[in-house]
Design an enzyme around this catalytic site. Structure first.
Site, PDB file in Angstrom:
ATOM      1  CG  ASP A 289     -31.242  30.755  -8.923  1.00 16.93           C
ATOM      2  OD1 ASP A 289     -30.822  29.656  -9.335  1.00 16.93           O
ATOM      3  OD2 ASP A 289     -30.480  31.686  -8.585  1.00 16.93           O
TER       4      ASP A 289
ATOM      5  CG  HIS B 153     -28.100  27.665 -10.277  1.00 15.89           C
ATOM      6  ND1 HIS B 153     -28.753  28.716 -10.884  1.00 15.89           N
ATOM      7  CD2 HIS B 153     -27.216  27.184 -11.183  1.00 15.89           C
ATOM      8  CE1 HIS B 153     -28.266  28.872 -12.105  1.00 15.89           C
ATOM      9  NE2 HIS B 153     -27.329  27.956 -12.321  1.00 15.89           N
TER      10      HIS B 153
ATOM     11  CB  SER C   1     -30.970  35.056  -7.443  1.00 16.83           C
ATOM     12  OG  SER C   1     -31.421  34.175  -8.428  1.00 16.83           O
TER      13      SER C   1
HETATM   14 CO1  B1M Z   1     -26.099  27.869 -14.159  1.00 17.61          CO
HETATM   15  N1  B1M Z   1     -25.316  29.647 -14.066  1.00 17.61           N
HETATM   16  N2  B1M Z   1     -27.481  28.526 -15.313  1.00 17.61           N
HETATM   17  N3  B1M Z   1     -26.694  26.025 -14.220  1.00 17.61           N
HETATM   18  N4  B1M Z   1     -24.541  27.404 -13.286  1.00 17.61           N
HETATM   19  C1  B1M Z   1     -24.207  29.863 -13.158  1.00 17.61           C
HETATM   20  C2  B1M Z   1     -24.651  30.325 -11.759  1.00 17.61           C
HETATM   21  C3  B1M Z   1     -23.309  30.941 -13.896  1.00 17.61           C
HETATM   22  C4  B1M Z   1     -22.444  31.831 -12.989  1.00 17.61           C
HETATM   23  C5  B1M Z   1     -22.448  30.239 -14.963  1.00 17.61           C
HETATM   24  C6  B1M Z   1     -21.618  31.199 -15.788  1.00 17.61           C
HETATM   25  O1  B1M Z   1     -22.137  31.895 -16.620  1.00 17.61           O
HETATM   26  N5  B1M Z   1     -20.324  31.247 -15.565  1.00 17.61           N
HETATM   27  C7  B1M Z   1     -24.443  31.734 -14.643  1.00 17.61           C
HETATM   28  C8  B1M Z   1     -25.056  32.929 -13.897  1.00 17.61           C
HETATM   29  C9  B1M Z   1     -24.689  34.245 -14.523  1.00 17.61           C
HETATM   30  C10 B1M Z   1     -25.416  35.420 -13.964  1.00 17.61           C
HETATM   31  O2  B1M Z   1     -26.431  35.398 -13.342  1.00 17.61           O
HETATM   32  N6  B1M Z   1     -24.816  36.544 -14.219  1.00 17.61           N
HETATM   33  C11 B1M Z   1     -25.464  30.648 -14.882  1.00 17.61           C
HETATM   34  C12 B1M Z   1     -26.477  30.712 -15.869  1.00 17.61           C
HETATM   35  C13 B1M Z   1     -26.425  31.890 -16.817  1.00 17.61           C
HETATM   36  C14 B1M Z   1     -27.482  29.725 -15.999  1.00 17.61           C
HETATM   37  C15 B1M Z   1     -28.684  29.741 -16.958  1.00 17.61           C
HETATM   38  C16 B1M Z   1     -29.411  31.093 -17.119  1.00 17.61           C
HETATM   39  C17 B1M Z   1     -28.200  29.216 -18.312  1.00 17.61           C
HETATM   40  C18 B1M Z   1     -29.209  29.214 -19.418  1.00 17.61           C
HETATM   41  O3  B1M Z   1     -30.284  28.679 -19.302  1.00 17.61           O
HETATM   42  N7  B1M Z   1     -28.846  29.841 -20.496  1.00 17.61           N
HETATM   43  C19 B1M Z   1     -29.600  28.689 -16.305  1.00 17.61           C
HETATM   44  C20 B1M Z   1     -30.452  29.350 -15.223  1.00 17.61           C
HETATM   45  C21 B1M Z   1     -31.766  28.730 -15.062  1.00 17.61           C
HETATM   46  C22 B1M Z   1     -32.488  29.379 -13.888  1.00 17.61           C
HETATM   47  O4  B1M Z   1     -32.013  29.358 -12.768  1.00 17.61           O
HETATM   48  N8  B1M Z   1     -33.645  29.927 -14.162  1.00 17.61           N
HETATM   49  C23 B1M Z   1     -28.592  27.815 -15.628  1.00 17.61           C
HETATM   50  C24 B1M Z   1     -28.776  26.455 -15.396  1.00 17.61           C
HETATM   51  C25 B1M Z   1     -27.843  25.624 -14.797  1.00 17.61           C
HETATM   52  C26 B1M Z   1     -27.962  24.101 -14.718  1.00 17.61           C
HETATM   53  C27 B1M Z   1     -29.410  23.627 -14.557  1.00 17.61           C
HETATM   54  C28 B1M Z   1     -27.390  23.496 -15.990  1.00 17.61           C
HETATM   55  C29 B1M Z   1     -26.997  23.766 -13.536  1.00 17.61           C
HETATM   56  C30 B1M Z   1     -27.682  23.756 -12.159  1.00 17.61           C
HETATM   57  C31 B1M Z   1     -28.037  22.379 -11.686  1.00 17.61           C
HETATM   58  C32 B1M Z   1     -28.504  22.390 -10.258  1.00 17.61           C
HETATM   59  O5  B1M Z   1     -28.151  23.203  -9.424  1.00 17.61           O
HETATM   60  N9  B1M Z   1     -29.314  21.425  -9.955  1.00 17.61           N
HETATM   61  C33 B1M Z   1     -26.068  24.996 -13.549  1.00 17.61           C
HETATM   62  C34 B1M Z   1     -24.804  25.038 -12.909  1.00 17.61           C
HETATM   63  C35 B1M Z   1     -24.303  23.727 -12.373  1.00 17.61           C
HETATM   64  C36 B1M Z   1     -24.040  26.226 -12.804  1.00 17.61           C
HETATM   65  C37 B1M Z   1     -22.597  26.417 -12.261  1.00 17.61           C
HETATM   66  C38 B1M Z   1     -21.663  25.935 -13.344  1.00 17.61           C
HETATM   67  C39 B1M Z   1     -22.244  25.728 -10.961  1.00 17.61           C
HETATM   68  C40 B1M Z   1     -23.178  26.027  -9.792  1.00 17.61           C
HETATM   69  C41 B1M Z   1     -22.900  25.108  -8.641  1.00 17.61           C
HETATM   70  O6  B1M Z   1     -23.626  24.153  -8.403  1.00 17.61           O
HETATM   71  N10 B1M Z   1     -21.800  25.346  -7.927  1.00 17.61           N
HETATM   72  C42 B1M Z   1     -22.571  27.982 -12.049  1.00 17.61           C
HETATM   73  C43 B1M Z   1     -21.183  28.578 -12.117  1.00 17.61           C
HETATM   74  C44 B1M Z   1     -20.734  29.180 -10.796  1.00 17.61           C
HETATM   75  O7  B1M Z   1     -21.405  29.185  -9.806  1.00 17.61           O
HETATM   76  N11 B1M Z   1     -19.564  29.735 -10.818  1.00 17.61           N
HETATM   77  C45 B1M Z   1     -23.663  28.442 -12.911  1.00 17.61           C
HETATM   78  C46 B1M Z   1     -21.400  24.523  -6.793  1.00 17.61           C
HETATM   79  C47 B1M Z   1     -22.196  24.958  -5.537  1.00 17.61           C
HETATM   80  C48 B1M Z   1     -21.797  24.120  -4.331  1.00 17.61           C
HETATM   81  O8  B1M Z   1     -21.879  26.307  -5.296  1.00 17.61           O
HETATM   82  O9  B1M Z   1     -24.315  27.024  -5.212  1.00 17.61           O
HETATM   83  O10 B1M Z   1     -22.430  28.727  -5.102  1.00 17.61           O
HETATM   84  P1  B1M Z   1     -22.943  27.390  -4.790  1.00 17.61           P
HETATM   85  O11 B1M Z   1     -22.963  27.169  -3.215  1.00 17.61           O
HETATM   86  C49 B1M Z   1     -21.867  27.493  -2.388  1.00 17.61           C
HETATM   87  C50 B1M Z   1     -21.955  28.897  -1.800  1.00 17.61           C
HETATM   88  O12 B1M Z   1     -22.441  29.846  -2.712  1.00 17.61           O
HETATM   89  C51 B1M Z   1     -22.776  28.723  -0.571  1.00 17.61           C
HETATM   90  O13 B1M Z   1     -22.461  27.402  -0.124  1.00 17.61           O
HETATM   91  C52 B1M Z   1     -21.955  26.601  -1.180  1.00 17.61           C
HETATM   92  C53 B1M Z   1     -20.578  26.076  -0.800  1.00 17.61           C
HETATM   93  O14 B1M Z   1     -20.517  25.526   0.464  1.00 17.61           O
HETATM   94  N12 B1M Z   1     -24.220  28.840  -0.593  1.00 17.61           N
HETATM   95  C54 B1M Z   1     -24.900  29.111   0.555  1.00 17.61           C
HETATM   96  C55 B1M Z   1     -25.115  28.705  -1.580  1.00 17.61           C
HETATM   97  N13 B1M Z   1     -26.344  28.907  -1.134  1.00 17.61           N
HETATM   98  C56 B1M Z   1     -26.256  29.148   0.174  1.00 17.61           C
HETATM   99  C57 B1M Z   1     -27.247  29.439   1.133  1.00 17.61           C
HETATM  100  C58 B1M Z   1     -26.832  29.680   2.450  1.00 17.61           C
HETATM  101  C59 B1M Z   1     -25.481  29.611   2.792  1.00 17.61           C
HETATM  102  C60 B1M Z   1     -24.504  29.339   1.865  1.00 17.61           C
HETATM  103  O15 B1M Z   1     -27.688  29.967   3.438  1.00 17.61           O
HETATM  104  C61 B1M Z   1     -29.030  30.154   3.142  1.00 17.61           C
END
Ligand code: B1M
Length: 216
Positions: A98, A100, A151
């Site tokens: 992963d 992200h 994940s």
């Molecule tokens: Co990707 N991606 N992405 N992506 N991406 C998602 C997660 C997705 C839901 C988008 C969608 O389809 N709507 C989807 C997953 C679907 C699934 O698994 N069913 C997805 C996909 C499919 C993919 C790829 C597979 C796409 C592809 O290649 N075809 C690929 C995966 C590659 C891989 O991982 N092997 C991919 C790639 C990418 C980018 C590189 C382009 C980029 C990431 C850049 C980066 O992180 N440096 C990206 C992004 C930006 C997203 C979305 C749009 C936004 C994620 C984000 O940063 N959110 C995302 C859509 C979504 O999440 N709804 C998506 C903001 C961030 C602050 O939120 O990380 O959730 P989050 O953190 C939150 C809480 O979750 C929590 O705290 C934060 C808030 O305070 N939290 C924790 C997180 N970790 C924590 C740990 C803790 C405590 C709290 O303690 C340990």
């Protein structure tokens, strides 16, 4: 556009020009955390929705992510920091497979600003690397982040591995990331993680309050 909408738009459009000036203006009326939580994250959510429904292509998602990271970096010096250092150590990583890391890095910032030592291993970290680092740094907890549905399975495997190695009692585990649900962690994973401590953190602040709890 009004300032808030403009900022949200910058994330959605991946438009960096003028970002800092808008953030500085926003800082005039709100604190950095509120700007992230109320405005920037809502832009990222829209990006996720657009990507999920096929209306946005991956390179543009990456651009949005870059703008988000730049925004957080600009806001970080404006965040409140607590005086108390040395509250404990956590090893933090995005799990194997992963990439992200925006959420994980937010957790790093919030915990670091609140007195914790964070060993941030980065992305795609296999359980061996996480456990090695936890032992090496004598960590008080392990934090795993992951946004892909797969994940959530890796996290389950990681807990199974920790159980098997007899490490479950040693390191409390915090799990977070958009693909997780509270019930998956608190019902399913807790059931299998016998003898160990595993918690779900919805956001970085719940991560902080869980760390505070783990340390008492
Ligand atoms: Co990707 N991606 N992405 N992506 N991406 C998602 C997660 C997705 C839901 C988008 C969608 O389809 N709507 C989807 C997953 C679907 C699934 O698994 N069913 C997805 C996909 C499919 C993919 C790829 C597979 C796409 C592809 O290649 N075809 C690929 C995966 C590659 C891989 O991982 N092997 C991919 C790639 C990418 C980018 C590189 C382009 C980029 C990431 C850049 C980066 O992180 N440096 C990206 C992004 C930006 C997203 C979305 C749009 C936004 C994620 C984000 O940063 N959110 C995302 C859509 C979504 O999440 N709804 C998506 C903001 C961030 C602050 O939120 O990380 O959730 P989050 O953190 C939150 C809480 O979750 C929590 O705290 C934060 C808030 O305070 N939290 C924790 C997180 N970790 C924590 C740990 C803790 C405590 C709290 O303690 C340990």
């Amino acid at each position: 556009l009004p300032l808030d909408e403009r900022l949200e738009r910058r994330i959605i459009d991946g438009e960096r020009t003028g970002l800092e000036a808008d953030l500085d203006e926003a800082l005039g009326s709100r604190d950095a955390i509120a700007i992230i939580n109320d405005t920037l994250l809502s832009g990222m959510k829209t990006v996720g929705d657009l990507f999920g429904s096929g209306q946005m292509q991956l390179p543009f998602v990456l651009q949005s992510a870059e703008v988000m990271k730049a925004a957080v970096a600009h806001l970080e010096p404006h965040m409140e920091k607590s005086d108390g250092a040395g509250k404990g150590t956590i090893v933090l990583a995005t799990v194997k497979g992963d990439v992200h890391d925006i959420g994980k890095n937010l957790v790093d910032i919030i915990l670091s600003n609140n007195g914790y030592t964070v060993v941030n291993l980065g992305i795609k970290q296999p359980i061996n690397a996480i456990l090695d680092a936890a032992e090496q740094h004598n960590a008080d907890a392990i934090g795993m982040s992951g946004l892909l549905v797969k994940s959530t399975v890796i996290m389950k495997d990681n807990l199974a591995e920790m159980l098997q190695r007899g490490m479950a009692t040693r390191f409390p585990v915090l799990l977070g990331g958009a693909a997780l649900t509270r019930s998956y962690v608190e019902d399913d994973l807790r059931d299998l993680y016998e003898g160990g401590e595993v918690h779900y953190a919805r956001d970085a602040f719940e991560g902080l309050s869980l760390m505070d709890r783990v340390m008492t």
